[in-house]
Design an enzyme around this catalytic site. Structure first.
Site, PDB file in Angstrom:
ATOM      1  N   ASP A   1      -9.222   6.011  -1.287  1.00 32.53           N
ATOM      2  CA  ASP A   1      -8.198   6.708  -2.069  1.00 32.53           C
ATOM      3  C   ASP A   1      -8.867   7.346  -3.284  1.00 32.53           C
ATOM      4  OD1 ASP A   1      -8.764   4.563  -3.704  1.00 32.53           O
ATOM      5  OD2 ASP A   1      -6.676   3.919  -3.942  1.00 32.53           O
TER       6      ASP A   1
ATOM      7  N   GLU B   1       0.815  -1.205   0.000  1.00 33.44           N
ATOM      8  CA  GLU B   1       0.000   0.000   0.000  1.00 33.44           C
ATOM      9  C   GLU B   1       0.855   1.264   0.000  1.00 33.44           C
ATOM     10  OE1 GLU B   1      -3.028   0.263  -0.655  1.00 33.44           O
ATOM     11  OE2 GLU B   1      -3.644  -1.822  -0.488  1.00 33.44           O
TER      12      GLU B   1
ATOM     13  N   TYR C   1      -6.284   6.175   4.786  1.00 30.26           N
ATOM     14  CA  TYR C   1      -6.394   5.170   3.724  1.00 30.26           C
ATOM     15  C   TYR C   1      -5.559   3.927   4.041  1.00 30.26           C
ATOM     16  CZ  TYR C   1      -5.501   2.474  -0.391  1.00 30.26           C
ATOM     17  OH  TYR C   1      -5.364   1.405  -1.243  1.00 30.26           O
TER      18      TYR C   1
END
Length: 366
Positions: A148, A47, A130
């Site tokens: 996002d 991520e 996020y």
């Protein structure tokens, strides 16, 4: 319309929406290395890498990174220079510095186990809403939103939300929408499916609505306004800087480099000496003057520019003139500059712009 951004939320058949979305993801999801298991550390690394970077670019970096640092503890105990070298070329280096700082905290405070609560995981350096939501939902199966740009685009169309997604205040509205619709049984697939949908189907321009698994739930498609959404204000134009860089060889054929400061842009990466210059005077002369003033080094630079390169950041653009030169090895004593062989150069982490500089210089040198 803006007064009630979620006015269509109640019109969504929640269970049908979840089923259509998750079934599609189960069938169509891409085979990506970070989806092999739900290891929180691997999810976290992926991520962070995927922020502002394309999936195709990330895949080889992710594989190399996990090969070098297969566990959270391995990354926590690694030297920063070693970590930066593996990240070299991926850009946005503050991401990996923050990642390693946070990983060290997990190693020391949580026994190497990534926290599984919103409060604890959000307290880690570089872990925003996020990233926290992605780790909690994908790795731990917790129904937390992971919002996002992809997710905001998808939901702006599904729920006909006309808020400017570039404004930080808009995120809360989209998080509320995801919280209302997320699958409690399979939040991992739900959030990944939203990301996948935004990446493959519900794209920024020319969305493939006829292939969309949740088309029947989409308000924008129903109204024919999918091309108008999302609303997104434009960023300010990047500021241009005129730069000059020097690739300097010593009398014993080593190359002069130095380390950038520990804070700010490209912190702690290595580079060739370079400075911002005025276009009203010779870049070569200004370089020689700055080398003398800043490093007390009397380098001799050749007349004429080797080449020019441009490097674009999100907020600035470097236009760099490159010069070649020479210096006595002894002149580098007690300076911040060091000299290394061409072979040793491979061990140091350089930003992409300076990788380009070396590549161009080698072509001419050889």
């Amino acid at each position: 319309m803006k007064e009630q951004p979620l006015k269509y939320l109640e019109t969504i058949e929640r269970e049908d929406f979840q089923k259509d979305l998750i079934s599609w993801f189960s069938r169509e999801q891409r085979d990506l290395p970070w989806r092999k298991d739900r290891d929180p550390y691997k999810v976290w690394v992926s991520e962070i890498m995927l922020q502002q970077t394309r999936v195709d670019t990330v895949i080889p970096y992710f594989n190399r990174f996990l090969e070098k640092f297969p566990t959270l503890d391995a990354l926590a105990l690694a030297e920063e220079d070693e970590v930066l070298k593996v990240w070299e070329g991926l850009g946005y280096y503050s991401r990996v510095r923050n990642l390693q700082s946070a990983v060290k905290e997990v190693h020391e405070q949580y026994g190497g186990i990534v926290p599984d609560t919103p409060k604890e995981i959000s307290s880690l350096k570089g872990v925003g809403p996020y990233t926290a939501g992605a780790i909690l939902s994908i790795a731990y199966g917790k129904p937390e939103p992971a919002v996002d740009g992809n997710v905001m685009r998808v939901f702006s169309r599904i729920l006909s939300i006309w808020l400017d997604i570039a404004k930080p205040s808009s995120r809360k509205v989209f998080e509320e929408a995801v919280k209302a619709l997320i699958s409690k049984e399979n939040p991992s697939y739900f959030n990944q499916a939203l990301m996948e949908l935004g990446a493959l189907i519900c794209t920024p321009t020319s969305p493939s609505c006829l292939l969309c698994p949740v088309r029947e739930h989409c308000r924008a498609f129903d109204e024919g306004v999918q091309e108008e959404l999302p609303v997104k204000s434009k960023k300010k134009a990047a500021r241009k800087l005129n730069m000059a860089a020097a690739v300097i060889f010593t009398d014993d054929d080593r190359v002069v480099i130095h380390k950038r400061p520990g804070t700010g842009l490209l912190a702690n990466l290595w580079e060739f000496p370079n400075f911002e210059v005025s276009t009203s005077r010779s870049g070569r002369k200004q370089l020689e003057e700055r080398l003398e003033a800043d490093y007390k080094v009397d380098a001799s630079l050749k007349a004429g520019v080797i080449t020019k390169i441009q490097h674009v950041f999100s907020h600035i653009v470097w236009d760099i003139e490159i010069y070649a030169g020479s210096v006595e090895s002894s002149a580098l004593n007690e300076t911040e500059l060091i000299a290394v062989t061409e072979q040793e150069l491979e061990k140091y982490a350089f930003p992409v712009s300076h990788q380009k500089i070396w590549k161009e210089t080698k072509l001419i040198k050889n």
